[in-house]
Design an enzyme around this catalytic site. Structure first.
Site, PDB file in Angstrom:
ATOM      1  CG  ASP A  19      -2.084   0.923   1.103  1.00  0.00           C
ATOM      2  OD1 ASP A  19      -2.318   1.437  -0.015  1.00  0.00           O
ATOM      3  OD2 ASP A  19      -2.763   1.169   2.109  1.00  0.00           O
ATOM      4  CG  HIS A  36       0.181   1.773  -9.388  1.00  0.00           C
ATOM      5  ND1 HIS A  36      -0.039   1.523  -8.048  1.00  0.00           N
ATOM      6  CD2 HIS A  36      -0.937   2.423  -9.829  1.00  0.00           C
ATOM      7  CE1 HIS A  36      -1.236   1.980  -7.698  1.00  0.00           C
ATOM      8  NE2 HIS A  36      -1.796   2.537  -8.752  1.00  0.00           N
ATOM      9  CG  LEU A 130       9.794 -17.233  -2.745  1.00  0.00           C
ATOM     10  CD1 LEU A 130       9.682 -17.173  -1.216  1.00  0.00           C
ATOM     11  CD2 LEU A 130      10.241 -15.872  -3.278  1.00  0.00           C
TER      12      LEU A 130
HETATM   13  C1  FPP Z   1      -1.993   0.013  -3.289  1.00  0.00           C
HETATM   14  O1  FPP Z   1      -1.527   1.326  -3.265  1.00  0.00           O
HETATM   15  C2  FPP Z   1      -1.400  -0.665  -4.419  1.00  0.00           C
HETATM   16  C3  FPP Z   1      -2.085  -1.241  -5.427  1.00  0.00           C
HETATM   17  C4  FPP Z   1      -3.557  -1.271  -5.497  1.00  0.00           C
HETATM   18  C5  FPP Z   1      -1.382  -1.837  -6.573  1.00  0.00           C
HETATM   19  C6  FPP Z   1      -0.231  -2.734  -6.217  1.00  0.00           C
HETATM   20  C7  FPP Z   1       0.592  -2.829  -7.411  1.00  0.00           C
HETATM   21  C8  FPP Z   1       1.921  -2.777  -7.464  1.00  0.00           C
HETATM   22  C9  FPP Z   1       2.778  -2.779  -6.270  1.00  0.00           C
HETATM   23  C10 FPP Z   1       2.537  -2.687  -8.803  1.00  0.00           C
HETATM   24  C11 FPP Z   1       3.409  -3.812  -9.192  1.00  0.00           C
HETATM   25  C12 FPP Z   1       2.915  -5.151  -8.848  1.00  0.00           C
HETATM   26  C13 FPP Z   1       3.306  -6.265  -9.492  1.00  0.00           C
HETATM   27  C14 FPP Z   1       2.816  -7.565  -9.031  1.00  0.00           C
HETATM   28  C15 FPP Z   1       4.194  -6.219 -10.650  1.00  0.00           C
HETATM   29  P1  FPP Z   1      -2.548   2.500  -3.522  1.00  0.00           P
HETATM   30  O2  FPP Z   1      -2.560   2.802  -4.958  1.00  0.00           O
HETATM   31  O3  FPP Z   1      -3.866   2.163  -2.920  1.00  0.00           O
HETATM   32  O4  FPP Z   1      -1.856   3.647  -2.721  1.00  0.00           O
HETATM   33  P2  FPP Z   1      -2.558   4.814  -1.893  1.00  0.00           P
HETATM   34  O5  FPP Z   1      -3.213   4.175  -0.700  1.00  0.00           O
HETATM   35  O6  FPP Z   1      -1.400   5.677  -1.523  1.00  0.00           O
HETATM   36  O7  FPP Z   1      -3.529   5.472  -2.823  1.00  0.00           O
END
Ligand code: FPP
Length: 246
Positions: A19, A36, A130
């Site tokens: 997050d 992201h 893993l």
């Molecule tokens: C939450 O942060 C994150 C996500 C919903 C997306 C997770 C994706 C990645 C880490 C990208 C790469 C992943 C892979 C598997 C290649 P948020 O966008 O909700 O953040 P915020 O709470 O600050 O808005």
């Protein structure tokens, strides 16, 4: 054998709620999607660091079934990023003995992403160092409902249900979660692995996911190793993990 003894022999199952990508980007005047993209680099660092820390199963929450509510543009970027990441990382994962499995629904994902998932799973199937589980279009509540509907009459044991749950989310055989790590400062489970987290230890860090690195993961695991797990029992001496360290 106690539940904790099973855990220590098999290696840890760590589940990560990644997050803080959006806030990381916004704080730098960048579009949320830039967070992201940087988050994908943190995924690479975390996967690389995990085996040395005694982690045998690593479950990463990449896209929840509720994330479909996000703006279409952000969803599109995320899904493309997953496909690109899977394609580019597969050779490295295979070389490192990482077995990749994607958990969650596939019927709502774009065809190219499903193809990338299937190819990555095939190419890494022999990995033993893993087990990397990436959750995409995943909801623990939905998985529980699907598992319940698969139970045969008379199947009332927890082990039977756990097996059905594995079938329902597309990756059987994972042990219960030992440790949940959530970055970004929020403190909740957000519908991730609810059944598997029944006795998980919880670790929350304000670090935004794009900044998360090997030291952060090591700190979370060290914190976990300092805890006493009793699984409802009373005596610390029955905790096989602690006893093994003494
Ligand atoms: C939450 O942060 C994150 C996500 C919903 C997306 C997770 C994706 C990645 C880490 C990208 C790469 C992943 C892979 C598997 C290649 P948020 O966008 O909700 O953040 P915020 O709470 O600050 O808005």
């Amino acid at each position: 054998m106690t539940q904790s003894a099973l855990t220590s022999q098999a290696g840890l199952h760590v589940a990560v709620i990644m997050d803080g990508n959006g806030r990381w980007a916004t704080a730098r005047g960048l579009p949320r999607t830039a967070g992201h993209v940087r988050g994908a680099e943190a995924v690479r660092r975390t996967v690389e660091a995990a085996p040395d820390l005694g982690i045998r199963t690593l479950s990463l929450y990449a896209f929840s079934s509720d994330n479909w509510r996000r703006p279409t543009g952000e969803v599109r970027v995320l899904l493309r990023l997953f496909a690109r990441h899977l394609r580019s990382e597969t050779p490295t994962l295979a070389a490192r003995g990482v077995r990749l499995r994607v958990i969650g629904r596939r019927d709502r994902l774009p065809g190219p992403l499903v193809a990338a998932i299937e190819r990555a799973e095939r190419r890494t199937a022999g990995g033993r160092a893993l087990e990397l589980r990436i959750a995409i279009d995943y909801s623990a509540r939905d998985a529980i409902i699907r598992a319940a509907s698969r139970l045969a009459p008379g199947e009332t044991e927890r082990t039977a249900f756990a097996r059905r749950l594995g079938e329902a989310c597309g990756a059987d055989g994972a042990p219960d979660v030992d440790l949940v790590v959530r970055t970004g400062g929020e403190q909740r489970l957000s519908d991730f692995l609810l059944w598997e987290c029944a006795y998980a230890e919880l670790y929350f860090t304000p670090r935004a996911w794009p900044d998360f690195d090997r030291e952060d993961l090591a700190a979370a695991v060290a914190d976990f190793r300092g805890r006493t797990r009793r699984f409802g029992d009373i005596a610390a001496a029955t905790d096989a993990y602690s006893a093994g360290r003494a």
